[in-house]
Design a protein around this motif. Structure first.
Motif, PDB file in Angstrom:
ATOM      1  N   PRO A  97      -6.874   2.842  -0.477  1.00  0.00           N
ATOM      2  CA  PRO A  97      -5.531   3.351  -0.742  1.00  0.00           C
ATOM      3  C   PRO A  97      -5.022   2.879  -2.102  1.00  0.00           C
ATOM      4  CG  PRO A  97      -5.398   1.446   0.698  1.00  0.00           C
ATOM      5  CD  PRO A  97      -6.858   1.672   0.422  1.00  0.00           C
ATOM      6  N   LYS A 110      -5.912   4.844  -6.681  1.00  0.00           N
ATOM      7  CA  LYS A 110      -7.100   4.868  -5.809  1.00  0.00           C
ATOM      8  C   LYS A 110      -8.381   4.639  -6.626  1.00  0.00           C
ATOM      9  CE  LYS A 110      -7.389   8.091  -2.554  1.00  0.00           C
ATOM     10  NZ  LYS A 110      -7.359   7.458  -1.219  1.00  0.00           N
ATOM     11  N   THR A 123       1.887   5.198   0.513  1.00  0.00           N
ATOM     12  CA  THR A 123       1.630   6.234   1.536  1.00  0.00           C
ATOM     13  C   THR A 123       0.635   7.234   0.964  1.00  0.00           C
ATOM     14  OG1 THR A 123       3.532   7.439   0.703  1.00  0.00           O
ATOM     15  CG2 THR A 123       3.914   6.026   2.618  1.00  0.00           C
ATOM     16  N   GLU A 124      -0.097   7.886   1.856  1.00  0.00           N
ATOM     17  CA  GLU A 124      -1.083   8.907   1.433  1.00  0.00           C
ATOM     18  C   GLU A 124      -0.397  10.041   0.706  1.00  0.00           C
ATOM     19  OE1 GLU A 124      -4.337   9.146   1.455  1.00  0.00           O
ATOM     20  OE2 GLU A 124      -4.661   7.170   2.360  1.00  0.00           O
ATOM     21  N   TYR A 137       0.851  -1.206   0.000  1.00  0.00           N
ATOM     22  CA  TYR A 137       0.000   0.000   0.000  1.00  0.00           C
ATOM     23  C   TYR A 137       0.876   1.242   0.000  1.00  0.00           C
ATOM     24  CZ  TYR A 137      -3.830  -3.186   0.856  1.00  0.00           C
ATOM     25  OH  TYR A 137      -4.732  -4.185   0.718  1.00  0.00           O
TER      26      TYR A 137
END
Lengths: 290, 235
Positions: A113, A86, A57-58, A55
């Motif tokens: 995510p 996304k 990172t934002e 996943y």
């Protein structure tokens, strides 16, 4: 070669018994090889399902996603790495929900995510290999978290290990039994013709002169036995392959059982020839000593 | 034969003994010579050592003591690889014929030529010629099993002679045959000696030895107890 053919013709019953013994023995070996090859194919198929999800990172900008996938693709143990943004993740989720997709209509923002889906190379489809890959992924810049189905992977690794042990163990025992049976059968054939050996030696035949026709006979008997075993295996596969597929459909899914490849068929016949040759050589060594 | 010692003696035994079991002797201190073209009978009761002596001559055995020269070669020092070459110069005939029942008469005789690599065409001609000599050319495509005992022995003699050996060893060649066939077979064997082959025949048959009036070697309990030559022959 002429002497070998004369020898085979002059003792048809012994020849038939030797060929039949080799064929039956190789049929067992071949059936086992067929089973192992199909199970290997199945395991290989399951192996392609061994995947990790890294996943993002934002903070990772969507435009940097493909570059992250490319970086991950270069890691040891990665067969293929695919960027799933996304929006793409949401779209997949929506498709998976099918008729329930309306539930997603109320979402104000996409909660899923972005990630990189990693297909694991065969060399890393073990507990240790996966742990190493997981560690490498976790240490990659832009990756927040790594997920896998741990229990599934452990089960898969155990199945592979069991299959390999069974293949080596049972295959080894079958091979040894085949060699002993064939050597013994040919020893009887040589024994039945000890008068011929004695007479040949008496008229001044060299050991080579005596041995070569017997070795060729062993080779021909072994090749004949191998071809017969292959034919019987093929017939058996045609007769029962469909029924087996039906019985194991829940495991095999849509995959059809496959017969031995060209290499496997050649190996079976060559194995027969080698068994015949080795059996003759062993029997002759004893016969000439006597 | 160049390189052969002892004049024209093709077989020479010097104080030869043979033991298969410690303390017992199948042959004891036997010395003799056989000359080129000589026909000798080897007689003696069963167990006297006749077969052992024959086996020593065709290099199927090695002496336990003493020396044996066959065609100028010391049999005791022959390497296993050298034995076949020696055997090709020696014809052997047995009481039980030792023919291969699943091969034809022609194939049985041709075995002796096959091992020396004589081309097939030439071999067939030579086999025909020798079968003609023993009177069996018309049976060449038959199985030995379809022949009488005398005919089978003639095939065995043809096989032993087809290579024109320098020595012929016959162990009780007429042991299974009636008197008439015995003479037939012995005439063939004596014919080989007349052509220059050294012949050693083991037999129980005293009448046969007397009839042919040739050299007689007598073995008893492994010892050579008599070596009688016909009167007038060189010693």
């Amino acid at each position: 070669m002429r002497s070998a053919l004369v020898g085979l013709r002059s003792s048809p019953v012994t020849t038939a018994i030797a060929v039949a013994t080799i064929a039956v023995t190789l049929l067992l070996v071949g059936a086992f090889a067929l089973l192992i090859s199909n199970m290997s194919g199945l395991v290989e198929r399951f192996g392609r399902e061994v995947r990790l999800t890294a996943y993002a990172t934002e903070a990772l900008a969507p435009a940097a996603g493909p570059a992250l996938a490319k970086r991950i693709g270069g890691l040891a143990g990665v067969e293929r790495a695919e960027w799933v943004g996304k929006d793409q993740a949401l779209e997949r989720f929506r498709r998976r929900l099918g008729g329930e997709a309306a539930l997603l209509a109320g979402l104000e923002e996409n909660p899923l995510p972005a990630s990189v889906e990693v297909e694991v190379a065969p060399s890393h489809r073990s507990s240790e290999g996966l742990a190493r890959l997981r560690e490498a992924l976790a240490g990659t810049e832009g990756v927040a978290e790594v997920a896998d189905g741990h229990a599934w992977v452990e089960g898969y690794a155990r199945a592979v290990s069991l299959l390999r042990t069974a293949a080596v163990g049972v295959g080894g025992v079958l091979g040894l039994a085949a060699l002993l049976i064939v050597a013994n059968t040919i020893r009887l054939a040589v024994y039945a013709r000890r008068d011929e050996i004695e007479i040949l030696m008496l008229v001044g035949a060299t050991r080579t002169f005596v041995s070569v026709p017997f070795l060729l006979e062993g080779l021909l008997q072994g090749t004949g036995g191998g071809l017969l075993a292959l034919a019987l295996l093929g017939l058996g596969f045609l007769a029962f392959g469909g029924a087996l597929q039906g019985a194991f459909a829940f495991v095999l899914g849509s995959a059809e059982p496959a017969f031995l490849g060209a290499g496997g068929c050649a190996a079976l016949v060559a194995g027969g020839a080698l068994l015949g040759l080795l059996g003759s050589a062993g029997a002759l060594a004893q016969g000439l000593r006597a | 034969m160049s390189g052969e010692r002892g004049g024209d003696a093709l077989v020479r035994l010097f104080h030869v003994s043979k033991s298969y079991l410690a303390g017992t002797w199948a042959l004891r201190d036997v010395s003799l010579e056989l000359r080129k073209g000589e026909l000798a009978f080897l007689t003696g009761p069963s167990g006297a050592g006749k077969t052992t002596l024959m086996r020593l001559v065709f290099a199927a055995e090695r002496p336990s003591e003493g020396q044996i020269l066959i065609l100028g070669r010391n049999a005791d020092r022959l390497s296993p690889a050298a034995v076949p070459a020696l055997r090709r110069r020696i014809g052997v005939v047995f009481q039980d014929f030792k023919l291969l029942p699943r091969r034809t008469v022609e194939e049985n005789v041709a075995l002796a030529l096959d091992v020396v690599g004589v081309p097939r065409r030439q071999a067939r001609a030579r086999v025909f010629s020798i079968l003609k000599r023993v009177g069996l050319q018309h049976r060449r495509f038959h199985s030995p099993l379809s022949l009488s005992g005398g005919e089978q022995q003639r095939v065995a003699i043809a096989r032993a002679l087809v290579n024109e050996p320098e020595i012929l060893v016959a162990d009780e060649p007429t042991g299974n045959l009636d008197p008439e066939l015995t003479l037939e077979i012995m005439d063939l064997i004596a014919g080989a000696a007349a052509r220059g082959t050294t012949v050693l025949v083991a037999t129980h048959d005293h009448a046969l030895v007397e009839r042919f009036g040739r050299r007689m070697l007598r073995l008893e309990e492994g010892r050579l107890v008599a070596d009688q030559r016909p009167t007038g022959s060189p010693t």
